[in-house]
Scaffold this motif. Structure first.
Motif, mmCIF file in Angstrom:
data_model
loop_
_atom_site.group_PDB
_atom_site.id
_atom_site.type_symbol
_atom_site.label_atom_id
_atom_site.label_comp_id
_atom_site.label_asym_id
_atom_site.label_seq_id
_atom_site.Cartn_x
_atom_site.Cartn_y
_atom_site.Cartn_z
ATOM 1 N N LEU A 35 0.838 -1.208 0.000
ATOM 2 C CA LEU A 35 0.000 0.000 0.000
ATOM 3 C C LEU A 35 0.869 1.253 0.000
ATOM 4 O O LEU A 35 0.639 2.186 -0.776
ATOM 5 C CB LEU A 35 -0.904 -0.016 1.230
ATOM 6 C CG LEU A 35 -1.822 1.197 1.413
ATOM 7 C CD1 LEU A 35 -2.961 1.163 0.410
ATOM 8 C CD2 LEU A 35 -2.375 1.246 2.845
ATOM 9 N N ASP A 83 -5.648 2.055 5.348
ATOM 10 C CA ASP A 83 -5.056 0.805 5.836
ATOM 11 C C ASP A 83 -5.903 0.217 6.969
ATOM 12 O O ASP A 83 -6.726 0.903 7.573
ATOM 13 C CB ASP A 83 -3.637 1.082 6.332
ATOM 14 C CG ASP A 83 -2.786 -0.176 6.372
ATOM 15 O OD1 ASP A 83 -3.269 -1.238 5.932
ATOM 16 O OD2 ASP A 83 -1.628 -0.107 6.831
ATOM 17 N N LEU A 106 -5.221 6.448 0.622
ATOM 18 C CA LEU A 106 -4.861 5.118 1.084
ATOM 19 C C LEU A 106 -5.513 4.873 2.439
ATOM 20 O O LEU A 106 -5.349 5.673 3.363
ATOM 21 C CB LEU A 106 -3.337 5.000 1.228
ATOM 22 C CG LEU A 106 -2.469 5.490 0.068
ATOM 23 C CD1 LEU A 106 -0.997 5.383 0.442
ATOM 24 C CD2 LEU A 106 -2.774 4.708 -1.207
ATOM 25 N N CYS A 160 -7.046 -1.454 2.204
ATOM 26 C CA CYS A 160 -6.054 -2.496 2.485
ATOM 27 C C CYS A 160 -6.392 -3.197 3.789
ATOM 28 O O CYS A 160 -6.668 -2.537 4.799
ATOM 29 C CB CYS A 160 -4.659 -1.873 2.557
ATOM 30 S SG CYS A 160 -3.329 -3.028 2.958
#
Length: 369
Positions: free
Chosen positions: A113, A201, A199, A232
């Motif tokens: 990622l 996570d 992004l 992710c």
């Protein structure tokens, strides 16, 4: 802006005081440092021997604590795909797709990622002649500790951007019974700084219902601001699929189904899309080492060997122990990286300057393998 400047000044001072200190990547300054960081291996003169103070060489020790991510075919493909998507989607305001990184814990999903985000930001910076003070191409957050409310997710983005003030006393912490809604300033910053990639996570920490509560906001970021999202976490693809069902959002179907609805001449209930139709998923699995695939694991070991900076490192030091390393780590990237890094540190501290089964045994003993 003043609060963000003060925070960045403090983090820059931390960089000077403790080189290569792991800074929080969920803050803009820490992330930019990660993107810019070029860690070069210590120079070893040909035919030379380690000095007497080599065992305490902080540069060598710090370098081997931060070995780079050795790419695999899946990781390389994912980086290329997302960087290309970010490039193509610049200026586009609809039709974007989420991306997902999924797989068992310890397979390197977070490493991938961040590598994708780093590659994407470098691509944007290359197209704009370097980093611009008014551009934030990538935002990197983790799933909130309490993912129930949409406000908490937006708080994570605001924290990255430096918009939320830090509490100065315990009393202020206790008074923060709930986060204020920072949606408007966050949206303004994301739009004016032309953010292209978000992004997210550890998405596995949220339940499908909790994620369903925030999906409409993520859709807003995608459809109005042209931001590509990457989720992710272990089980992320199934989690997002269930969240979409709970959110009642099944309109983003495959191209074939969309064409079928248009040809029918009258509205019809959209069919539930498959996981692959709904989401592009990159799956990471433990690295194999068997009769069908002997190359992948050995290529990763060769990548680690190329990165090591030890005076007496033998040729194929890791590869000759491939079977044993695979047995002890199960092919899990995170465990393998830990063993190689720890074995290198042991080699420096002990003065052996080589990785043999002795150093591997000592490193895996710390791992518990």
């Amino acid at each position: 802006m003043e609060l963000r400047d003060r925070r960045e000044a403090r983090l820059r001072q931390q960089l000077k005081d403790t080189p290569m200190r792991p800074l929080p990547l969920f803050q803009l300054t820490g992330w930019n440092h990660f993107v810019d960081e070029e860690v070069e291996p210590p120079v070893l003169a040909a035919g030379s021997s380690p000095s007497v103070d080599r065992k305490n060489d902080e540069l060598a020790i710090a370098y081997h604590r931060h070995l780079r991510m050795v790419p695999t075919d899946a990781m390389t493909h994912m980086q290329k795909a997302v960087v290309e998507a970010v490039h193509l989607n610049s200026g586009r305001r609809d039709g974007l797709m989420d991306h997902v990184i999924d797989g068992p814990a310890g397979t390197g999903k977070t490493c991938l990622l961040r590598a994708v985000g780093r590659a994407a930001q470098k691509e944007v910076q290359a197209a704009t002649n370097g980093r611009q003070p008014n551009r934030i191409p990538v935002v990197h957050i983790t799933t909130p500790a309490d993912p129930e409310s949409k406000v908490n997710w937006i708080w994570e983005i605001a924290s990255y951007l430096g918009l939320n003030p830090e509490p100065k006393t315990i009393a202020e912490v206790l008074e923060m019974r709930r986060h204020p809604d920072l949606t408007l300033p966050v949206n303004y910053i994301l739009e004016t700084t032309q953010t292209r990639l978000l992004l997210i996570d550890d998405i596995n920490r949220a339940s499908p219902q909790q994620l369903a509560n925030v999906l409409p906001y993520f859709d807003y970021l995608r459809d109005k601001l042209g931001i590509t999202l990457i989720f992710c976490g272990t089980g992320a693809s199934h989690l997002l699929h269930q969240a979409r069902i709970l959110a009642g959002d099944l309109t983003r179907v495959s191209e074939e189904n969309r064409a079928r609805l248009q040809q029918s001449g009258h509205p019809a209930a959209p069919a539930s899309p498959s996981l692959t139709a709904l989401l592009p998923v990159t799956w990471l699995h433990p690295l194999p080492l068997d009769t069908e695939n002997q190359e992948t694991f050995r290529k990763v070991l060769a990548g680690f060997e190329a990165d090591l900076s030890l005076y007496r490192l033998e040729e194929h030091a890791l590869s000759k122990h491939a079977v044993e390393l695979h047995r002890r780590t199960g092919g899990y990237f995170k465990a393998l990286a830990y063993v190689v890094s720890t074995a290198a540190l042991i080699a420096i501290r002990s003065g052996s300057e080589n990785i043999t089964l002795k150093e591997i045994n000592a490193a895996t003993a710390q791992l518990g393998a």
